[in-house]
Structures are given as C-alpha cells and as structure tokens.
Motif scaffolding. Structure first.
Motif, PDB file in Angstrom:
ATOM      1  N   GLU A  97      -6.087  18.679  -2.924  1.00  0.00           N
ATOM      2  CA  GLU A  97      -4.835  18.058  -2.532  1.00  0.00           C
ATOM      3  C   GLU A  97      -4.377  17.151  -3.669  1.00  0.00           C
ATOM      4  O   GLU A  97      -5.193  16.482  -4.309  1.00  0.00           O
ATOM      5  N   CYS A  98      -3.082  17.156  -3.919  1.00  0.00           N
ATOM      6  CA  CYS A  98      -2.514  16.379  -5.015  1.00  0.00           C
ATOM      7  C   CYS A  98      -1.463  15.407  -4.499  1.00  0.00           C
ATOM      8  O   CYS A  98      -0.864  15.609  -3.441  1.00  0.00           O
ATOM      9  N   ALA A 147      -1.041  10.173 -11.330  1.00  0.00           N
ATOM     10  CA  ALA A 147      -1.437  11.390 -10.613  1.00  0.00           C
ATOM     11  C   ALA A 147      -2.788  11.203  -9.937  1.00  0.00           C
ATOM     12  O   ALA A 147      -3.706  10.599 -10.511  1.00  0.00           O
ATOM     13  N   VAL A 148      -2.906  11.734  -8.731  1.00  0.00           N
ATOM     14  CA  VAL A 148      -4.130  11.631  -7.942  1.00  0.00           C
ATOM     15  C   VAL A 148      -4.466  13.013  -7.381  1.00  0.00           C
ATOM     16  O   VAL A 148      -3.582  13.744  -6.949  1.00  0.00           O
ATOM     17  N   LEU A 149      -5.745  13.358  -7.403  1.00  0.00           N
ATOM     18  CA  LEU A 149      -6.206  14.618  -6.808  1.00  0.00           C
ATOM     19  C   LEU A 149      -7.472  14.338  -6.009  1.00  0.00           C
ATOM     20  O   LEU A 149      -8.311  13.531  -6.428  1.00  0.00           O
ATOM     21  N   ARG A 150      -7.599  14.995  -4.871  1.00  0.00           N
ATOM     22  CA  ARG A 150      -8.835  14.847  -4.112  1.00  0.00           C
ATOM     23  C   ARG A 150      -9.318  16.202  -3.601  1.00  0.00           C
ATOM     24  O   ARG A 150      -8.538  17.105  -3.324  1.00  0.00           O
ATOM     25  N   VAL A 151     -10.634  16.290  -3.507  1.00  0.00           N
ATOM     26  CA  VAL A 151     -11.302  17.411  -2.848  1.00  0.00           C
ATOM     27  C   VAL A 151     -11.955  16.822  -1.607  1.00  0.00           C
ATOM     28  O   VAL A 151     -12.857  15.982  -1.700  1.00  0.00           O
ATOM     29  N   THR A 177       0.847  -1.193   0.000  1.00  0.00           N
ATOM     30  CA  THR A 177       0.000   0.000   0.000  1.00  0.00           C
ATOM     31  C   THR A 177       0.884   1.245   0.000  1.00  0.00           C
ATOM     32  O   THR A 177       1.658   1.463   0.922  1.00  0.00           O
ATOM     33  N   PRO A 178       0.795   2.056  -1.050  1.00  0.00           N
ATOM     34  CA  PRO A 178       1.685   3.225  -1.122  1.00  0.00           C
ATOM     35  C   PRO A 178       1.263   4.325  -0.149  1.00  0.00           C
ATOM     36  O   PRO A 178       0.091   4.444   0.206  1.00  0.00           O
ATOM     37  N   LYS A 179       2.241   5.100   0.264  1.00  0.00           N
ATOM     38  CA  LYS A 179       1.970   6.266   1.099  1.00  0.00           C
ATOM     39  C   LYS A 179       1.853   7.478   0.182  1.00  0.00           C
ATOM     40  O   LYS A 179       2.790   7.814  -0.542  1.00  0.00           O
ATOM     41  N   LEU A 180       0.694   8.099   0.181  1.00  0.00           N
ATOM     42  CA  LEU A 180       0.456   9.243  -0.689  1.00  0.00           C
ATOM     43  C   LEU A 180       0.936  10.516   0.008  1.00  0.00           C
ATOM     44  O   LEU A 180       0.430  10.879   1.075  1.00  0.00           O
ATOM     45  N   GLY A 181       1.882  11.187  -0.600  1.00  0.00           N
ATOM     46  CA  GLY A 181       2.409  12.433  -0.022  1.00  0.00           C
ATOM     47  C   GLY A 181       1.566  13.613  -0.449  1.00  0.00           C
ATOM     48  O   GLY A 181       1.975  14.411  -1.303  1.00  0.00           O
ATOM     49  N   ARG A 192      -6.773   1.431  -1.548  1.00  0.00           N
ATOM     50  CA  ARG A 192      -6.114   1.088  -0.287  1.00  0.00           C
ATOM     51  C   ARG A 192      -5.332   2.276   0.259  1.00  0.00           C
ATOM     52  O   ARG A 192      -5.325   2.544   1.463  1.00  0.00           O
ATOM     53  N   ALA A 193      -4.658   2.982  -0.649  1.00  0.00           N
ATOM     54  CA  ALA A 193      -3.789   4.085  -0.230  1.00  0.00           C
ATOM     55  C   ALA A 193      -4.564   5.220   0.447  1.00  0.00           C
ATOM     56  O   ALA A 193      -4.037   5.894   1.329  1.00  0.00           O
TER      57      ALA A 193
END
Length: 550
Positions: free
Chosen positions: A52-53, A73-77, A39-43, A201-202
């Motif tokens: 947040e990116c 690439a991942v982005l969340r609101v 499971t990667p750690k998202l910085g 998972r991350a």
C-alpha cells in the motif's frame, strides 16, 4: 526507473554533519514544531501487487508548521496476522540516499517470517530521495552530467584526476547550494526523524518500532535522542557514531568514522586466513597473499590493465577500479571468497594468463547499466544529507592532502573513503539547515536501544557500535563475528536476537557476542547462499569491477 551510472558518489557513504542546533520546541514537542502538525490522514491505495502506498505533505520547516511543504512518500506491507499485530516497523536501508519505500517493499525477501506476521513494515523515503519530492541541484541532465563527469572515477589517484575531482566537487557544492534550494536546506537527518514521528502518528502507533541499517543507524540514533520517550523498540545495525557523524571543521569524514581502517583490517585478515587455509581452499593462497596483493596494487598504479571487451571496445582496470571492486566484495557475507577470486583473476591477467573471468565480470556489469534518462538525483540527494548534517574543512582543494593522510593510515582504502565528502567543503557547500540536530546524543531513553556491530564491517567500523552504545545510557551492544556490512541475516544468533527484541521489547543480555556466522574458506560459507539478507543501500565507492566510464 532507469538509473544514471555515475559511480562517483556511490562515494556517498555514511558521512558527517552540519552546523546549527535544533530548536528546543521541536525537540521537546509542545505547541510548535512536530507536535503542532495535525496528524495527517494517509490516503492508502494498493500498489505493486501486495503493498500500500501514500504520500503526505509535511512542513519544509517545522518552525513554521503552516508554511511551505514537501511531499513525502510512504509504503507499507501489512502484517500477515493483523489480529496479532504489534504495530508498524519503520525500516531504513541506509545510504544516505537509499529508498526506504523500496526497502519496505522488499521486506518479504529479507525480513524473517515472525516479523512479517506481527508488523506492518513501513518505509518512509527521506526528504529529497526516492519517491519523495526530489532534490535537484541542476536544471537539466546535461548540466548535471557536465559536473558529474569530472568525478566519474571510483576515486581520484593521479594529479589530473584529483584536479578534475576537486573542480567537480566545487561545482556540485555550489549547484546544491543554489539551484537545489530550498530542499537542500531542509533535508538533514533531523528533518527525516521529525517526518517519521509525524507519520508514526498517522499510522496509528503510540510508540515507534524501528530497524535501521548503515546510515539508517544515524537516523535511529537521532530519533532516540530527539524523541527519547516515543519509541517501543529501536535497533541500529551497522552503526555510525553520531558525534563523529556531526564532526568538526578540522577533519574529513573518514578521519572521524574510520571506515577505511575497518576495510583495511578486514582485507588483511582475509589474506592471512587465505594463507593459512592453503591453495586447496583459497585460490589466492600461493606464496604470501598479503605481499602478492600489494604487488598487484602497485602494478595497476603504474600500468592499468587494458582488456578487450569482446565487442570491439576496451576495459580499463585501473588501481581505483580494482580497489573499488575489492571494497565492494568486503561488503558481502562471503567476502573472503569474493576478494581472493578478484585478486586471483587480476593477477592472472597481469601475468599473461586468462582474462575471461574479468571480461565476463565487466560485460555482466555493462549489461545491467541503464540509459541516462531521466534525471537521477541519487548522487546529489545522498551528498546533501552528508553535507547538511555535518561540519567540514573549508577548501575542496585541500582534499588531496586529507586523502593522502587517510591512505597512510589505512592503505588501499584511505583514498577511497577519503574523497567521499569533498563536495561538502564549507566555502563551496554553503546551504545550511538551521534545524539540523548536533546533539546531545547521550539522552536516557525510556525504552532500551539495541546497538548491533559486526567485527569485520568494511564501512561502519565496529568501533562505531561500541562508542555509540557507550553514548546511550539505556542501550545494549550486540556483537557479531559475521563478514560483510551489517549483521541481520548473517547468522541465526544475530538475526533471532534482533527479532526477539523487536517482538518482545526485551534486548539480549549485555555482552552478548554472536559467533555462528560463516567464516572465510570454510565449507559453511556455501550454506549462506539461500539466506535472506537485507538489501542495504551500501555506502561504497564502486562495487563492480568495471571502469567507471565505458
């Protein structure tokens, strides 16, 4: 970022698929494949004011989890009410080729407030696309332009255009099969589903929540079948039949998805309703609108309109440009008013009347066009998904015949849809993803899937929603009478039904049909102007009535 303006592979629609079967361990999890990836750690870092990116490196090949990687690439609101948060809602806008990070960033402008309160909205840019590591099939913009210029029409009509388009299709296929490697051989929809499961998972979710539109419906169905016990709620809106998406070597994509049939059905219904509404409510109602539209199309085939652009240049309105604009208008909630307005403006120009409306339309579109730098990979990225997901006939030179066959079945739009997969001819597009998923698409999922179809959808034919819901034993079909592409945001009924399912996990009753969406040539259409509609990455040849090349 500036966008290259090649209209051609706006033809990148929602297409077909690829050869190969998925390895059982990757499908089932276990010690290899997706579950072998830690499971990667998202910085996370703050980006674009309120989002947040993060980026994460995931295996290029899940059969070799510790081997080469690609950056995603991942982005969340984040949810407004973190204390009452249900989890993350993964979203995808379609395409293929649409940016899910951009889509998630735009969520406050199209997603309802109850959803924004209870979910972190997450966008994962598919491999090769958007802010993820990009597919590049050419060594330079110059090399890319030389090929794409051969295909720089909404769709080919003349023999000369067909010859150039076939040549460009072959060159594009060869470029993506060589220079584009290795990413073009590892960018099928199945890989995106695997990436999404790792990122699930991350972000700390035990189960996935998903809302996917258009091509995003293929991604959702892939995930549901590959990971049938790993989602809490999954909605697909504007649905592609996944079996047709995979296809076979005997048919082009439109012969399987029947997008052109849906577009033709919608157009004729609009013209008939225009006739019934009369000139007081429809600007194109004089005479017989069906016959009048056919006359305009036939005229433009023989003699394109040449209009002064007011800047010393000329605007060429060809048959293909006209049909491309009509198709683009069919994607809108007010399709009836838009389609008939364009037809009326072109008719006026042909008959020697005012050309001001057409010139304004073209100049507005020109003003939105950007400079050609830097390298824009949208055409090849979207095409890669279509070509590596599916099976296709061998020879690009046979596409004129296939397109003619589709045009006979669905006038006006058969050629428009019939050319979208010409770069995928298997003798020139030779790169393959050995782990592309080709089925089954009939798995019984632990949670129900909500399948949403619109009667008048011009891209993802309503019949695709019906057949997809029949494939999945634990699914519910929600039908809507709205116009345009996809149903969310088109009316209260469909939107609240989708929201309620995502919030509670309980789908609407089987057989639910929403009938509250605005209809053409009624005053209710104007009330939709302020409605929040998702900015779908629409799979269409050309949505703006201007020449493909200025």
């Amino acid at each position: 970022m500036p966008l290259k303006t090649h209209r051609l592979l706006t033809a990148t629609l929602a297409g077909a698929l690829a050869a190969g079967t998925i390895a059982a361990p990757a499908l089932a999890g276990g010690k290899t494949g997706v579950d072998a990836v830690p499971t990667p750690k998202l910085g996370w870092y703050k980006c674009y004011d309120y989002a947040e990116c993060a980026t994460v490196k995931l295996p290029l090949d899940y059969d070799n989890p510790r081997g080469a990687t690609t950056e995603i690439a991942v982005l969340r609101v984040k949810a407004k009410n973190q204390a009452a948060k249900i989890g993350s809602l993964f979203v995808n806008p379609g395409g293929p080729g649409g940016s899910a990070t951009q889509f998630a960033y735009d969520a406050p402008y199209w997603l309802s407030d109850p959803m924004l309160q209870r979910f972190d909205v997450v966008g994962v840019d598919p491999r090769g696309i958007g802010a993820s590591q990009n597919i590049r099939c050419f060594k330079s913009v110059k090399d890319q332009t030389a090929v794409l210029d051969l295909m720089n029409v909404p769709f080919p009509v003349t023999t000369a255009e067909e010859k150039a388009y076939v040549q460009g299709s072959k060159l594009l296929g060869k470029a993506c099969s060589t220079t584009g490697r290795p990413l073009t051989g590892a960018a099928s929809t199945a890989e995106v589903a695997r990436d999404m499961d790792v990122i699930r998972r991350a972000v700390g979710d035990k189960k996935l929540n998903y809302l996917g539109f258009s091509y995003g419906s293929a991604l959702g169905q892939y995930y549901a079948n590959m990971f049938p016990d790993r989602f809490r709620a999954l909605v697909v809106d504007g649905v592609l039949d996944p079996v047709a998406w995979v296809g076979n070597t005997r048919q082009v994509i439109d012969g399987r998805l029947h997008s052109s049939d849906g577009a033709y059905k919608a157009l004729i219904e609009i013209l008939k309703r225009c006739d019934k509404a009369g000139e007081a409510k429809c600007v194109f109602a004089e005479g017989d609108p069906v016959r009048h539209f056919r006359q305009i199309a036939e005229h433009l085939k023989k003699e394109p309109l040449a209009l002064p652009d007011g800047e010393g240049g000329t605007i060429q309105v060809t048959y293909a440009v006209f049909i491309g604009a009509i198709l683009g208008s069919l994607y809108q909630f007010d399709a009836g008013e838009q389609v008939t307005a364009i037809a009326d403006q072109v008719a006026d120009a042909i008959e020697g009347g005012s050309t001001a409306a057409l010139v304004k339309r073209a100049r507005d579109a020109r003003a939105s066009r950007q400079y050609d730098f830097p390298y824009d990979n949208s055409a090849e990225a979207g095409t890669t998904v279509i070509c590596t997901d599916g099976r296709f006939p061998p020879n690009a030179s046979d596409w004129p015949r296939y397109a003619d066959r589709r045009e006979a079945a669905a006038p006006y739009f058969g050629r428009s849809w019939g050319w979208i997969d010409s770069p995928c001819a298997s003798r020139t597009w030779t790169v393959r993803d050995e782990d592309a998923y080709t089925g089954p698409f009939t798995r019984r999922t632990a949670a129900p899937v909500l399948v949403v179809g619109s009667f008048w959808d011009p891209a993802t034919n309503y019949r695709g929603a019906v057949s997809s819901s029949r494939l999945l034993p634990n699914s519910v079909l929600l039908s809507s009478n709205n116009w345009g592409h996809t149903a969310y945001g088109s009316g209260v009924c469909a939107t609240t039904a989708i929201d309620a399912y995502l919030l509670t996990g309980k789908p609407p009753a089987r057989g639910t049909v929403c009938t509250d969406a605005p209809q053409p040539f009624t005053s209710a259409v104007s009330t939709m102007a302020e409605t929040k509609r998702p900015p779908i990455a629409a799979p269409l040849p050309d949505s703006i009535l201007i020449p493909a090349k200025l």
